[in-house]
Design an enzyme around this catalytic site. Structure first.
Site, PDB file in Angstrom:
ATOM      1  N   SER A   1      17.311  38.403  66.342  1.00  0.00           N
ATOM      2  CA  SER A   1      17.023  38.012  64.992  1.00  0.00           C
ATOM      3  C   SER A   1      18.343  37.316  64.512  1.00  0.00           C
ATOM      4  CB  SER A   1      17.087  39.034  64.210  1.00  0.00           C
ATOM      5  OG  SER A   1      16.741  38.919  62.873  1.00  0.00           O
TER       6      SER A   1
ATOM      7  N   ASP B   1       5.114  37.962  63.623  1.00  0.00           N
ATOM      8  CA  ASP B   1       6.361  38.081  63.026  1.00  0.00           C
ATOM      9  C   ASP B   1       6.490  37.775  61.618  1.00  0.00           C
ATOM     10  OD1 ASP B   1       9.002  38.228  62.242  1.00  0.00           O
ATOM     11  OD2 ASP B   1       9.857  37.572  64.008  1.00  0.00           O
TER      12      ASP B   1
ATOM     13  N   HIS C   1       8.352  41.293  64.537  1.00  0.00           N
ATOM     14  CA  HIS C   1       9.749  40.922  64.657  1.00  0.00           C
ATOM     15  C   HIS C   1      10.420  41.820  65.550  1.00  0.00           C
ATOM     16  CE1 HIS C   1      13.255  38.788  63.303  1.00  0.00           C
ATOM     17  NE2 HIS C   1      13.774  40.049  62.954  1.00  0.00           N
TER      18      HIS C   1
END
Length: 256
Positions: free
Chosen positions: A102, A203, A233
């Site tokens: 991320s 996601d 995610h």
């Protein structure tokens, strides 16, 4: 497995928590996400795999995260980048593979830029999990409500609920303004090493279109994009972890 013992590195007066495992190169450097820590599912799974392989593995918590000192609300991309570069310089030797999750994907890309600028070419591969480069400008700012913009102007921050942690996400004016100084998706990105991106198509935090755009900005490098049709995610299910370890193993073999 039992987590490696925590050590602390002073960076700009803040104690940054680091866990390191000695081993062969190319080593692995874990870069976590926004408001996550180095004892999360993916980091722990990689640590266990690396130990079994006898491969060096370094991970740390950004300031305001996990076991590190500092306040989360004081954090910016530049600050967390400096801390990550300091950990890299202090604890790694020889060729390395950066594994960014991320926001860690953004940090990884910025690290490569800064290291190359300094004549440092030890990063031999990137594995990016649901990468969120430029997320403040690309994903947060466009979705801000008038109320949030007002709070940002009057209080210097606004909050939104998080589906991943109990406490809300805090977005500060400093974070957003500093994010504009660290953009990487405003032109071609040269990493000078292969890149493997893992992206869930379900996601809701970082749409897979963001990963597709990132791929389009890496024209000079060997890029692999693995889309997970039912992945979210986190990409922390058993099958996601298996895919991550396979990607890291393949990248480490190439980097070696």
């Amino acid at each position: 497995m039992t987590a490696s013992q925590v050590e602390f590195l002073d960076v700009d007066g803040v104690e940054i928590a680091v866990r390191r495992q000695e081993g062969d190169t190319p080593g692995l450097v874990w870069l976590g996400g926004y408001k996550s820590d180095m004892l999360g599912t993916k980091a722990e799974a990689l640590a266990e795999w690396a130990a079994g392989q006898g491969r060096a593995f370094i991970r740390h918590d950004y300031s305001g995260h996990g076991e590190s000192g500092g306040e989360f609300a004081d954090g910016t991309i530049s600050k967390w980048l400096r801390e990550s570069l300091a950990v890299f310089a202090r604890y790694t030797r020889g060729p390395q593979v950066l594994v960014g999750s991320s926001m860690g994907g953004w940090i990884a890309l910025r690290m490569v830029q800064e290291l190359l600028k300094a004549g440092e070419n030890r990063v031999r591969g990137l594995v990016l999990v649901a990468p969120a480069p430029d997320f403040t400008a690309e994903l947060v700012e466009p979705e801000m409500t008038d109320t949030q913009r007002g709070e940002l102007a009057s209080r210097g921050y606004f909050q939104i609920p998080s589906e991943y942690v109990d406490e809300p996400y805090i977005y500060t004016r400093a974070l957003i303004e500093d994010g504009r100084d660290n953009l990487v998706m405003n032109g071609p990105i040269d990493t000078h090493c292969p890149v493997h991106i893992l992206q869930g198509m379900r996601d809701e935090s970082v749409p897979h279109a963001h990963a597709l755009r990132l791929v389009s900005l890496l024209p000079a490098d060997d890029v692999t994009l693995s889309l997970v049709p039912d992945g979210d995610h986190r990409l922390s299910r058993a099958q996601d972890i298996e895919l991550l370890i396979s990607a890291v193993n393949g990248m480490a073999a190439r980097a070696g």
